[in-house]
Design a protein around this motif. Structure first.
Motif, PDB file in Angstrom:
ATOM      1  N   VAL A 113      -4.790   2.647  -1.355  1.00  0.00           N
ATOM      2  CA  VAL A 113      -4.869   2.543   0.105  1.00  0.00           C
ATOM      3  C   VAL A 113      -6.247   2.931   0.614  1.00  0.00           C
ATOM      4  N   ASP A 114      -6.978   3.751  -0.145  1.00  0.00           N
ATOM      5  CA  ASP A 114      -8.301   4.187   0.311  1.00  0.00           C
ATOM      6  C   ASP A 114      -9.415   3.248  -0.170  1.00  0.00           C
ATOM      7  N   LEU A 171       0.852  -1.186   0.000  1.00  0.00           N
ATOM      8  CA  LEU A 171       0.000   0.000   0.000  1.00  0.00           C
ATOM      9  C   LEU A 171       0.889   1.237   0.000  1.00  0.00           C
ATOM     10  N   PRO A 206     -10.124  -0.266   1.011  1.00  0.00           N
ATOM     11  CA  PRO A 206      -9.738  -1.386   1.879  1.00  0.00           C
ATOM     12  C   PRO A 206     -10.151  -2.727   1.281  1.00  0.00           C
ATOM     13  N   ALA A 215      -7.103   0.681   6.238  1.00  0.00           N
ATOM     14  CA  ALA A 215      -6.613  -0.234   5.204  1.00  0.00           C
ATOM     15  C   ALA A 215      -5.820  -1.381   5.811  1.00  0.00           C
TER      16      ALA A 215
END
Length: 462
Positions: free
Chosen positions: A351-352, A266, A354, A279
């Protein structure tokens, strides 16, 4: 060709091994033989019948087959390392058969054949003079190696899902550069060291090529025939920790293993701590728990000098570092490595976004059906998440020229597939609709009628 022979005692068998090498069809001036004496008592000596360029190397530090092979490989001058056991008698064409493939390309591991025989009363001179192994050994009574059966069953490994399984030590050849690129054999692995090494070779992207012309006999029956139950138990912990593809050895829930099954990468650059926390929590809480999370960001930017804690321009980054620094499942690095080897799979995603509990499990299930190299999941917002097969990345790195697009190479060697996201991020299950029954209308009796009915009831005689 540098033939590396680890030896611990067994002088009589070694004499037969060297006599067979002295009779090889491969040119003398292109072959050196390095006998690595792993603490033999009495020390190994060179017999009269041996290849022209043969020497003994004494192990000074450490012990075991892996350490001995590494010692020989460090001293080798040949472009190709041929690993051979000290109790193997190779046919005359053995070295030539394995060496010729390496003229084709520089990322092959060639594998020789073996059969197990009881040691007959033969001399080195007889071995040197024999034209065929059948003149020396009762091959009809020999115990066949499972290697040959696997090779036959998988069309020469063309249909094998994990061809590294057949690269089991006693005789194989590979480029010296490849040997050192994967770190050689692991000296801490004292059983199954050849399989573990072959697995790392597979993650590096090599092609395993068996050659049926490279025949040999192994003097004596394998250890499994003497005590199969203990032999299997002895190797299990080494393979369980180091070969994640052996899912059958990782059934203990809640365990952590030396080499994880999936690396989740990530990019947390310019991302808030709260987004990253969510995450990471999702990544570690999926159905597939055998993972490690790599947070890629400018961690090297963080120094230890005096600063204002609350007005620090790197406040979010420091907060994340301090939050995750002591979790062994989380790695903080500036940039992801070109390949996650020896971990067999790597996931990249925003990363945003999950991970869902089933995302990784379903992605791996999808690529394992046809051994796809890269699975790209197209997200609804136009971005993408991807799962990479490490062996495919390794192969592409070996094949690609400078600046080449690895996905283009992988599309040819293993395949690149695009799929929509709904299977990997399933929508939340909607509750079943609730049906509310219509209210029942109860007729209401007028008050005067009710009073009259009660009076009549009271005046009625008993």
């Amino acid at each position: 060709m540098s033939v590396v022979i680890p030896a611990h005692g067994g002088q009589d068998k070694l004499d037969l091994t060297l006599a067979a090498l002295a009779a090889q069809s491969y040119p003398d001036h292109l072959m050196e033989v390095l006998v690595v004496d792993d603490g033999s008592r009495p020390p190994i000596r060179l017999p009269e019948i041996r290849p022209v360029n043969t020497q003994v190397i004494r192990v000074r530090d450490g012990w075991g087959i892996s350490n001995a092979v590494n010692t020989g490989a460090k001293a080798a001058d040949g472009e190709i390392i041929q690993r051979l056991d000290s109790d193997m008698v190779a046919c005359r064409e053995h070295i030539e058969a394995l060496a010729r493939w390496h003229h084709v390309t520089d990322y092959l591991v060639t594998i020789g054949m073996k059969k197990f025989v009881e040691v007959p009363p033969v001399t080195p001179r007889q071995v040197f003079q024999a034209r065929h192994l059948g003149e020396l050994f009762p091959l009809d009574d020999a115990v066949s190696s499972s290697t040959e059966a696997t090779i036959a069953k998988t069309d020469g490994l063309r249909k094998s899902r994990n061809p590294y399984h057949v690269c089991t030590g006693p005789t194989f050849a590979l480029p010296r550069e490849v040997f050192h690129a994967v770190g050689g054999l692991d000296p801490t692995v004292v059983r199954g060291e050849d399989t573990e090494f072959a697995y790392r070779l597979a993650m590096h992207g090599v092609v395993f090529v068996p050659d049926m012309d490279a025949q040999a006999v192994h003097l004596g029956l394998p250890a499994q025939h003497r005590d199969r139950e203990r032999a299997v138990r002895a190797v299990e912990p080494y393979l369980a920790h180091r070969i994640p593809l052996r899912r059958d050895l990782r059934k203990d829930r809640g365990r952590r293993w030396l080499v994880p099954y999936v690396e989740i990468v990530l990019d947390v650059t310019d991302t808030s701590e709260s987004v990253v926390r969510q995450a990471v929590a999702a990544a570690l809480d999926g159905k597939l728990q055998d993972v490690v999370v790599t947070l890629a960001g400018p961690w090297s930017r963080l120094d230890s000098g005096r600063r204002s804690v609350l007005s620090d321009p790197c406040f979010e980054l420091r907060l994340m570092r301090d939050l995750f620094a002591h979790d062994e499942r989380i790695r903080l690095i500036d940039e992801a490595a070109p390949t996650p080897a020896p971990t067999p799979f790597r996931y990249h995603g925003p990363v945003d976004v999950p991970l869902h509990k089933v995302t990784l499990e379903r992605m791996i299930e999808s690529v394992q059906k046809d051994l796809t190299g890269v699975l790209i999941v197209d997200l609804p917002d136009g971005r993408a998440a991807r799962l990479e097969r490490t062996s495919a990345l390794g192969r592409a790195t070996l094949l690609a020229g400078p600046g080449a697009d690895l996905d283009t190479v992988i599309a040819t060697t293993h395949g690149v597939r695009h799929e929509p996201s709904d299977r990997y991020w399933p929508a939340p299950k909607q509750p079943d609709p609730v049906t509310i029954a219509s209210p029942v209308t109860v007729p209401v009796e007028p008050p005067e009628k009710t009073l009259l009915r009660r009076l009549k009831s009271a005046l009625r005689p008993n």
